[in-house]
Design a protein around this motif. Structure first.
Motif, mmCIF file in Angstrom:
data_model
loop_
_atom_site.group_PDB
_atom_site.id
_atom_site.type_symbol
_atom_site.label_atom_id
_atom_site.label_comp_id
_atom_site.label_asym_id
_atom_site.label_seq_id
_atom_site.Cartn_x
_atom_site.Cartn_y
_atom_site.Cartn_z
ATOM 1 N N LEU A 169 8.267 13.442 19.614
ATOM 2 C CA LEU A 169 7.266 14.343 18.953
ATOM 3 C C LEU A 169 6.034 13.300 18.653
ATOM 4 O O LEU A 169 6.457 12.307 18.031
ATOM 5 N N PHE A 170 4.933 13.576 19.099
ATOM 6 C CA PHE A 170 3.768 12.628 18.576
ATOM 7 C C PHE A 170 3.354 13.244 17.247
ATOM 8 O O PHE A 170 2.013 14.017 17.169
ATOM 9 N N LEU A 171 4.014 13.152 16.298
ATOM 10 C CA LEU A 171 3.351 13.427 14.936
ATOM 11 C C LEU A 171 3.735 12.409 13.905
ATOM 12 O O LEU A 171 4.999 11.802 13.819
ATOM 13 N N HIS A 172 3.061 11.676 13.317
ATOM 14 C CA HIS A 172 3.209 10.563 12.457
ATOM 15 C C HIS A 172 2.538 10.657 11.124
ATOM 16 O O HIS A 172 1.321 11.006 11.157
ATOM 17 N N ALA A 173 3.230 10.429 10.028
ATOM 18 C CA ALA A 173 2.421 10.624 8.669
ATOM 19 C C ALA A 173 1.975 9.201 8.455
ATOM 20 O O ALA A 173 2.571 8.178 8.035
ATOM 21 N N GLU A 174 0.700 9.264 8.907
ATOM 22 C CA GLU A 174 0.066 8.073 8.695
ATOM 23 C C GLU A 174 -0.274 7.269 7.238
ATOM 24 O O GLU A 174 -0.245 6.084 7.124
ATOM 25 N N SER A 175 -0.561 8.161 6.325
ATOM 26 C CA SER A 175 -1.037 7.604 5.153
ATOM 27 C C SER A 175 -0.632 8.447 3.923
ATOM 28 O O SER A 175 -0.492 9.810 4.217
#
Length: 317
Positions: free
Chosen positions: A280-286
């Motif tokens: 899944l291309f979902l990333h908690a970036e900040s």
């Protein structure tokens, strides 16, 4: 927490130690009764079988230092009491820490690892860190991430820090931003979505979250970061924290997140899988917040994993 020497299948008396005051009784019991189904814990609470200082308490009761909690006889599978986490997973989590101080631990959670055990999983991130840090008895998840979502995850090291962070979350004073690669093109630069979400509805026997006027309010702010030929890289800012919120809102817009097997587009997922997207291309970036009485924000960023960086680079070419 000071426990009596009785076995779990007998009555258990637990004294709430300093530092554990303020915790909800349901969460307190879930931590003690390892391996016991969550539904059973709530059942014994509703029936009044759990007593605090010899009196019945509701599920939302917050314990106080010195409270004596009486827990009825419960059968616990021995192998589930202390789940053992493999050396490789422990090393991976140690390497994923991006910040740590006396109050807080911040890590870049790997995709594919749950934040806690349950639903057939013997352990998650929090169980692993309790195994890594047996002397730190107050480790707790501040919030959650889906199993397949990577990125910034906060773990409190003190109950006092957990209370502060939960209050910041309730007052919407924690800024969480995600990166999502979605199928399709966006013609505008941003969109604010405010549509209610209903949790645990059935679709073909599968439990999902759906847009439904009977659901809870859910707000997400999307902004375009980069455009590609057949997909768009978005920044998503959570204004509320509902289950699967970004995934369902993205699908509601007609641009589902790539690699999402629950809410996504199967054909688009297959095409991106052939290009190297295996997750899944979902990333908690900040994540950003300010401790009370401090003058500077705490800002933490988690880098994209190499496979996602390489995928974006290949699409630019």
């Amino acid at each position: 927490m000071l426990e009596s020497k009785q076995k779990n299948r007998e009555v258990l008396l637990v004294c709430v130690e300093p530092g554990f005051g303020g915790q909800r009784i349901d969460n307190f019991l879930l931590r003690i009764l390892k391996g016991v189904p969550r539904s059973y814990v709530y059942r014994i609470l509703r029936r009044g079988e759990v007593r605090v200082n010899k009196g019945r308490k509701k599920v939302g009761y917050r314990l106080q230092e010195g409270d004596i909690v009486r827990i009825p006889p419960v059968r616990v599978a021995e192998e589930e009491v202390m789940p053992s986490v493999g050396k490789r997973q422990l090393e991976q989590l140690e390497q994923s820490i991006i910040y740590e101080d006396e109050r807080l631990l911040v890590l870049s959670k790997p995709s594919g690892m749950a934040v806690h055990g349950g639903s057939g999983l013997s352990f998650g991130v929090i169980e692993a860190f309790r195994q890594l840090r047996p002397d730190q008895r107050q480790l707790e998840l501040v919030h959650r991430l889906d199993r397949d979502t990577s990125g910034c995850l906060l773990i409190s090291k003190k109950r006092s820090a957990l209370r502060v962070l939960h209050e910041l979350m309730r007052s919407n004073a924690i800024d969480k931003r995600y990166l999502a690669l979605v199928s399709g093109k966006w013609h505008g630069d941003k969109a604010d979505i405010d549509v209610p979400l209903l949790k645990n509805t059935l679709r073909g026997g599968e439990r999902v979250v759906m847009v439904d006027p009977r659901g809870k309010q859910a707000q997400t702010r999307f902004r375009v970061r980069e455009r590609f030929h057949r997909c768009t890289l978005l920044e998503a800012r959570l204004m509320t924290g509902r289950t699967h919120q970004i995934r369902v809102h993205a699908a509601h817009l007609g641009t589902p997140i790539l690699g999402d097997r629950k809410y996504g587009d199967q054909d688009a997922n297959k095409a991106m899988h052939n290009q190297g997207l295996k997750r899944l291309f979902l990333h908690a970036e900040s994540i950003c917040f300010r401790w009370p009485d401090e003058k500077q924000d705490q800002v933490f960023q988690a880098p994209l994993e190499t496979s996602l960086v390489n995928l974006l680079s290949s699409m630019k070419r």
